[in-house]
Write a protein that holds these residues in place. Structure first.
Motif, PDB file in Angstrom:
ATOM      1  N   SER A 141       1.021  16.189  -2.554  1.00  0.00           N
ATOM      2  CA  SER A 141       0.038  15.478  -3.351  1.00  0.00           C
ATOM      3  C   SER A 141      -0.019  14.003  -2.960  1.00  0.00           C
ATOM      4  CB  SER A 141       0.398  15.598  -4.838  1.00  0.00           C
ATOM      5  OG  SER A 141      -0.367  14.712  -5.601  1.00  0.00           O
ATOM      6  N   SER A 142      -1.237  13.513  -2.699  1.00  0.00           N
ATOM      7  CA  SER A 142      -1.400  12.095  -2.385  1.00  0.00           C
ATOM      8  C   SER A 142      -1.060  11.247  -3.604  1.00  0.00           C
ATOM      9  CB  SER A 142      -2.832  11.816  -1.929  1.00  0.00           C
ATOM     10  OG  SER A 142      -3.759  12.119  -2.963  1.00  0.00           O
ATOM     11  N   ASP A 143      -1.272  11.800  -4.794  1.00  0.00           N
ATOM     12  CA  ASP A 143      -0.974  11.063  -6.020  1.00  0.00           C
ATOM     13  C   ASP A 143       0.526  10.853  -6.190  1.00  0.00           C
ATOM     14  OD1 ASP A 143      -3.735  11.075  -6.704  1.00  0.00           O
ATOM     15  OD2 ASP A 143      -3.503  13.144  -7.383  1.00  0.00           O
ATOM     16  N   LYS A 144       1.313  11.910  -5.929  1.00  0.00           N
ATOM     17  CA  LYS A 144       2.770  11.772  -6.053  1.00  0.00           C
ATOM     18  C   LYS A 144       3.317  10.799  -5.024  1.00  0.00           C
ATOM     19  CE  LYS A 144       7.071  14.401  -6.342  1.00  0.00           C
ATOM     20  NZ  LYS A 144       7.823  13.382  -5.595  1.00  0.00           N
ATOM     21  N   ARG A 145       2.800  10.886  -3.779  1.00  0.00           N
ATOM     22  CA  ARG A 145       3.250   9.963  -2.747  1.00  0.00           C
ATOM     23  C   ARG A 145       2.916   8.526  -3.127  1.00  0.00           C
ATOM     24  NH1 ARG A 145       1.039  13.861   0.805  1.00  0.00           N
ATOM     25  NH2 ARG A 145      -0.774  12.508   1.171  1.00  0.00           N
ATOM     26  N   THR A 146       1.723   8.332  -3.677  1.00  0.00           N
ATOM     27  CA  THR A 146       1.312   6.990  -4.085  1.00  0.00           C
ATOM     28  C   THR A 146       2.202   6.464  -5.192  1.00  0.00           C
ATOM     29  OG1 THR A 146      -0.982   7.448  -3.457  1.00  0.00           O
ATOM     30  CG2 THR A 146      -0.607   5.605  -4.962  1.00  0.00           C
ATOM     31  N   VAL A 149       5.641   5.536  -3.654  1.00  0.00           N
ATOM     32  CA  VAL A 149       5.587   4.301  -2.868  1.00  0.00           C
ATOM     33  C   VAL A 149       5.409   3.095  -3.786  1.00  0.00           C
ATOM     34  CG1 VAL A 149       4.215   3.003  -1.189  1.00  0.00           C
ATOM     35  CG2 VAL A 149       4.737   5.413  -0.776  1.00  0.00           C
ATOM     36  N   THR A 150       4.570   3.234  -4.807  1.00  0.00           N
ATOM     37  CA  THR A 150       4.331   2.124  -5.739  1.00  0.00           C
ATOM     38  C   THR A 150       5.598   1.768  -6.499  1.00  0.00           C
ATOM     39  OG1 THR A 150       2.026   2.808  -6.003  1.00  0.00           O
ATOM     40  CG2 THR A 150       2.929   1.331  -7.680  1.00  0.00           C
ATOM     41  N   ALA A 151       6.297   2.799  -6.989  1.00  0.00           N
ATOM     42  CA  ALA A 151       7.536   2.555  -7.733  1.00  0.00           C
ATOM     43  C   ALA A 151       8.570   1.866  -6.848  1.00  0.00           C
ATOM     44  CB  ALA A 151       8.087   3.878  -8.261  1.00  0.00           C
ATOM     45  N   LYS A 152       8.660   2.297  -5.598  1.00  0.00           N
ATOM     46  CA  LYS A 152       9.608   1.679  -4.674  1.00  0.00           C
ATOM     47  C   LYS A 152       9.242   0.226  -4.405  1.00  0.00           C
ATOM     48  CE  LYS A 152      11.982   2.621  -0.304  1.00  0.00           C
ATOM     49  NZ  LYS A 152      12.106   3.569   0.828  1.00  0.00           N
ATOM     50  N   ALA A 153       7.938  -0.039  -4.217  1.00  0.00           N
ATOM     51  CA  ALA A 153       7.481  -1.406  -3.938  1.00  0.00           C
ATOM     52  C   ALA A 153       7.743  -2.323  -5.123  1.00  0.00           C
ATOM     53  CB  ALA A 153       5.997  -1.401  -3.589  1.00  0.00           C
ATOM     54  N   LEU A 154       7.530  -1.814  -6.330  1.00  0.00           N
ATOM     55  CA  LEU A 154       7.737  -2.636  -7.518  1.00  0.00           C
ATOM     56  C   LEU A 154       9.214  -2.958  -7.743  1.00  0.00           C
ATOM     57  CD1 LEU A 154       5.191  -1.056 -10.044  1.00  0.00           C
ATOM     58  CD2 LEU A 154       5.055  -3.295  -8.927  1.00  0.00           C
ATOM     59  N   GLY A 155      10.086  -2.190  -7.118  1.00  0.00           N
ATOM     60  CA  GLY A 155      11.523  -2.454  -7.228  1.00  0.00           C
ATOM     61  C   GLY A 155      12.017  -3.520  -6.265  1.00  0.00           C
ATOM     62  N   TRP A 156      11.190  -3.922  -5.315  1.00  0.00           N
ATOM     63  CA  TRP A 156      11.584  -4.964  -4.372  1.00  0.00           C
ATOM     64  C   TRP A 156      11.456  -6.347  -5.017  1.00  0.00           C
ATOM     65  CZ3 TRP A 156       7.765  -3.006  -0.079  1.00  0.00           C
ATOM     66  CH2 TRP A 156       8.257  -1.801   0.453  1.00  0.00           C
ATOM     67  N   PRO A 157      12.211  -7.328  -4.525  1.00  0.00           N
ATOM     68  CA  PRO A 157      11.983  -8.719  -4.966  1.00  0.00           C
ATOM     69  C   PRO A 157      10.556  -9.140  -4.589  1.00  0.00           C
ATOM     70  CG  PRO A 157      14.081  -8.515  -3.815  1.00  0.00           C
ATOM     71  CD  PRO A 157      13.365  -7.212  -3.612  1.00  0.00           C
ATOM     72  N   GLY A 158       9.826  -9.631  -5.541  1.00  0.00           N
ATOM     73  CA  GLY A 158       8.434 -10.002  -5.285  1.00  0.00           C
ATOM     74  C   GLY A 158       7.528  -8.809  -5.096  1.00  0.00           C
TER      75      GLY A 158
END
Length: 280
Positions: A141-146, A149-158
């Motif tokens: 699912s493109s939705d699950k992948r998105t 990826v979004t959750a991982k990005a939001l966990g980064w500094p900035g």
């Protein structure tokens, strides 16, 4: 002199690669394959507009699953993957020696071609991996992948800023795609003189309607990414399937989704027109 001679020899070799029949066939096959995927996504989105879609996904994964369930589906997937690899090879040749036209050798265009080569290489790999049985590779699912990826990005500094910039970039790219389609910028890439008057009218309609619909889809997905960043909620970001479904939740109801879905089918047909008339 020796260095200059070597440079000329290298350019000659690159030109031979770019002008080879194999690269041309690969590029045209790639456009045809892209057309198949977009047309199927559009058809799946129309189904979803008038029902729950039966668990189907209106994205690349859903299109691959649809193909896989057809007679000779496995063979079709192999052909699709090979055609997309041809597209990647053609884009790579453009990155190496430049595109046709006066400004085709500019660094920006070469870089864009390199990016497209990487993208189509990845898509080709995912399709071929699906064909050999790695079902989660091509049809996830493109939705699950998105979301992941979004959750991982939001966990980064900035991470919020990074996601915001990425979302704005996708939204701007969508607007750019739509505007260029409506301005018929695709004319410079097509051999318009080879078309009849009727064919030109049809290609113009498909290019404008299909390109604008694709641009709206990208711009909307970018907007959802920005919303996810601002609200720090990964679920606000949407893949292609959820982005398409969101059009059905507007005051226009399912009809806006139908318009965008038919536009994606039009873009698929426009891709087939590129397979025939594109300057490769």
């Amino acid at each position: 002199m020796r260095a200059e001679s070597a440079k000329l020899t290298g350019q000659h070799g690159a030109n031979r690669v770019a002008d080879s029949k194999a690269v041309e066939v690969g590029g045209r096959a790639g456009f045809a394959a892209r057309g198949v995927i977009y047309a199927l996504v559009g058809v799946l989105a129309v189904r979803i507009a008038f029902s729950d879609g039966g668990g189907q996904q209106a994205d690349r994964g859903g299109a691959l699953a649809e193909i896989a369930h057809k007679p000779f589906g496995s063979v079709l997937l192999w052909l699709l993957g090979a055609a997309l690899a041809g597209m990647a090879l053609w884009r790579l040749s453009e990155a190496v020696i430049g595109q046709p036209g006066e400004d085709g050798d500019k660094a920006g265009k070469r870089l864009a071609a390199a990016g497209r080569a990487v993208f189509y290489g990845f898509v080709s790999y995912s399709v071929l991996a699906y064909a050999v049985g790695e079902k989660t590779s091509g049809s996830g699912s493109s939705d699950k992948r998105t979301d992941d990826v979004t959750a991982k990005a939001l966990g980064w500094p900035g991470g919020q800023w990074i996601l915001s910039v990425a979302g704005i970039g996708v939204a701007c790219a969508g607007v750019w795609i739509a505007v260029r389609a409506l301005m018929r910028k695709f004319h410079k890439h097509l051999e318009m003189a080879r078309m009849s008057e009727r064919e030109r009218r049809v290609v113009d309609f498909l290019g404008m309607f299909g390109g604008a619909s694709r641009g709206v889809l990208f711009a909307t997905a970018g907007g959802f990414a920005v919303a996810a960043a601002v609200q720090h909620e990964p679920g606000k970001s949407k893949g292609m399937d959820d982005t398409l479904r969101s059009f059905a939740h507007t005051p226009a109801g399912p009809w806006l989704l139908v318009v965008i879905a038919v536009g994606l089918v039009a873009f698929g047909l426009f891709s087939w027109a590129n397979a025939r008339w594109r300057t490769v």
